[in-house]
Design a protein around this motif. Sequence first.
Motif, PDB file in Angstrom:
ATOM      1  N   LEU A 131       4.926 -31.970  -5.236  1.00  0.00           N
ATOM      2  CA  LEU A 131       6.269 -32.543  -5.121  1.00  0.00           C
ATOM      3  C   LEU A 131       6.254 -33.863  -4.348  1.00  0.00           C
ATOM      4  O   LEU A 131       6.952 -34.819  -4.726  1.00  0.00           O
ATOM      5  CB  LEU A 131       7.219 -31.546  -4.448  1.00  0.00           C
ATOM      6  CG  LEU A 131       7.577 -30.316  -5.281  1.00  0.00           C
ATOM      7  CD1 LEU A 131       8.341 -29.300  -4.435  1.00  0.00           C
ATOM      8  CD2 LEU A 131       8.377 -30.710  -6.511  1.00  0.00           C
ATOM      9  N   LEU A 132       5.476 -33.927  -3.297  1.00  0.00           N
ATOM     10  CA  LEU A 132       5.391 -35.179  -2.535  1.00  0.00           C
ATOM     11  C   LEU A 132       4.770 -36.292  -3.385  1.00  0.00           C
ATOM     12  O   LEU A 132       5.209 -37.441  -3.318  1.00  0.00           O
ATOM     13  CB  LEU A 132       4.601 -34.976  -1.243  1.00  0.00           C
ATOM     14  CG  LEU A 132       5.303 -34.148  -0.171  1.00  0.00           C
ATOM     15  CD1 LEU A 132       4.362 -33.855   0.985  1.00  0.00           C
ATOM     16  CD2 LEU A 132       6.566 -34.836   0.324  1.00  0.00           C
ATOM     17  N   GLY A 133       3.783 -35.948  -4.169  1.00  0.00           N
ATOM     18  CA  GLY A 133       3.198 -36.924  -5.084  1.00  0.00           C
ATOM     19  C   GLY A 133       4.217 -37.409  -6.097  1.00  0.00           C
ATOM     20  O   GLY A 133       4.299 -38.606  -6.397  1.00  0.00           O
ATOM     21  N   GLN A 134       5.017 -36.487  -6.606  1.00  0.00           N
ATOM     22  CA  GLN A 134       6.056 -36.859  -7.565  1.00  0.00           C
ATOM     23  C   GLN A 134       7.128 -37.730  -6.901  1.00  0.00           C
ATOM     24  O   GLN A 134       7.623 -38.680  -7.505  1.00  0.00           O
ATOM     25  CB  GLN A 134       6.699 -35.613  -8.175  1.00  0.00           C
ATOM     26  CG  GLN A 134       5.778 -34.863  -9.111  1.00  0.00           C
ATOM     27  CD  GLN A 134       6.352 -33.531  -9.567  1.00  0.00           C
ATOM     28  OE1 GLN A 134       7.354 -33.032  -9.043  1.00  0.00           O
ATOM     29  NE2 GLN A 134       5.710 -32.938 -10.566  1.00  0.00           N
ATOM     30  N   ALA A 135       7.467 -37.423  -5.660  1.00  0.00           N
ATOM     31  CA  ALA A 135       8.446 -38.245  -4.927  1.00  0.00           C
ATOM     32  C   ALA A 135       7.915 -39.655  -4.738  1.00  0.00           C
ATOM     33  O   ALA A 135       8.632 -40.643  -4.929  1.00  0.00           O
ATOM     34  CB  ALA A 135       8.773 -37.596  -3.578  1.00  0.00           C
ATOM     35  N   ALA A 136       6.646 -39.762  -4.370  1.00  0.00           N
ATOM     36  CA  ALA A 136       6.032 -41.099  -4.194  1.00  0.00           C
ATOM     37  C   ALA A 136       6.028 -41.855  -5.505  1.00  0.00           C
ATOM     38  O   ALA A 136       6.355 -43.061  -5.541  1.00  0.00           O
ATOM     39  CB  ALA A 136       4.608 -40.951  -3.644  1.00  0.00           C
ATOM     40  N   ALA A 152       8.124 -41.475  -8.004  1.00  0.00           N
ATOM     41  CA  ALA A 152       9.502 -41.819  -8.352  1.00  0.00           C
ATOM     42  C   ALA A 152       9.945 -43.075  -7.611  1.00  0.00           C
ATOM     43  O   ALA A 152      10.621 -43.942  -8.187  1.00  0.00           O
ATOM     44  CB  ALA A 152      10.442 -40.657  -8.026  1.00  0.00           C
ATOM     45  N   VAL A 153       9.543 -43.211  -6.376  1.00  0.00           N
ATOM     46  CA  VAL A 153       9.915 -44.392  -5.583  1.00  0.00           C
ATOM     47  C   VAL A 153       9.157 -45.618  -6.076  1.00  0.00           C
ATOM     48  O   VAL A 153       9.722 -46.707  -6.170  1.00  0.00           O
ATOM     49  CB  VAL A 153       9.652 -44.134  -4.081  1.00  0.00           C
ATOM     50  CG1 VAL A 153       9.839 -45.389  -3.269  1.00  0.00           C
ATOM     51  CG2 VAL A 153      10.557 -43.032  -3.573  1.00  0.00           C
ATOM     52  N   ARG A 154       7.891 -45.449  -6.391  1.00  0.00           N
ATOM     53  CA  ARG A 154       7.091 -46.572  -6.892  1.00  0.00           C
ATOM     54  C   ARG A 154       7.604 -47.091  -8.230  1.00  0.00           C
ATOM     55  O   ARG A 154       7.473 -48.257  -8.539  1.00  0.00           O
ATOM     56  CB  ARG A 154       5.620 -46.159  -7.038  1.00  0.00           C
ATOM     57  CG  ARG A 154       4.852 -46.275  -5.759  1.00  0.00           C
ATOM     58  CD  ARG A 154       3.361 -46.111  -6.015  1.00  0.00           C
ATOM     59  NE  ARG A 154       2.816 -45.273  -4.970  1.00  0.00           N
ATOM     60  CZ  ARG A 154       2.455 -44.010  -5.094  1.00  0.00           C
ATOM     61  NH1 ARG A 154       2.522 -43.400  -6.238  1.00  0.00           N
ATOM     62  NH2 ARG A 154       1.993 -43.334  -4.071  1.00  0.00           N
ATOM     63  N   GLU A 155       8.159 -46.191  -9.037  1.00  0.00           N
ATOM     64  CA  GLU A 155       8.646 -46.564 -10.368  1.00  0.00           C
ATOM     65  C   GLU A 155       9.937 -47.365 -10.307  1.00  0.00           C
ATOM     66  O   GLU A 155      10.300 -48.015 -11.282  1.00  0.00           O
ATOM     67  CB  GLU A 155       8.864 -45.315 -11.221  1.00  0.00           C
ATOM     68  CG  GLU A 155       7.574 -44.617 -11.596  1.00  0.00           C
ATOM     69  CD  GLU A 155       7.789 -43.221 -12.191  1.00  0.00           C
ATOM     70  OE1 GLU A 155       8.953 -42.796 -12.359  1.00  0.00           O
ATOM     71  OE2 GLU A 155       6.783 -42.565 -12.492  1.00  0.00           O
ATOM     72  N   SER A 156      10.633 -47.319  -9.207  1.00  0.00           N
ATOM     73  CA  SER A 156      11.946 -48.000  -9.156  1.00  0.00           C
ATOM     74  C   SER A 156      11.815 -49.476  -8.841  1.00  0.00           C
ATOM     75  O   SER A 156      10.834 -50.021  -8.535  1.00  0.00           O
ATOM     76  CB  SER A 156      12.832 -47.344  -8.112  1.00  0.00           C
ATOM     77  OG  SER A 156      12.261 -47.434  -6.813  1.00  0.00           O
TER      78      SER A 156
END
Length: 151
Positions: free
Chosen positions: A140-145, A147-151
Amino acid sequence: MSGDDEGPVAADALDRVTWALRRAELAVQALKEQRLRSLGMAAAHYSLLISVHAEPGLTGAELARRLNVTPQAVASLVARLEDRGRLERRPHPRHRHVQELHLTDAGRDALRAADAVIAEIEQQITEKLGPEDTDRLTVLLGQAADAVRES
């Protein structure tokens, strides 16, 4: 102003995932600082040493970008670690005004001791969470990172 005006933040501001991430980060950081202090080290020293260990020859500017700090902060940390004999600067093979950073034997010893402390903190967290939740949190933390990088 009337009593029913909206406050400066939403009512759920302290329940947001970003605030939960920050609380966890602060708690882990405080524990790292406390436990590393007995080694005469700060968490920033550990971060710098492990970064140089992972990529020997980094420059101060590269380290600053990786650690998300100013070049001046890195220069101060490098000077302190160099004074303690844990880090050395070597000339860059192609750029005469650039110096590469490398661990010394004392730096490797200090990193080894500090990493044992960090591993204990990791174990404390993973024992509390258990293997399934630890794996899930890591994903989940990897996915959160991401998601932020993609924005």
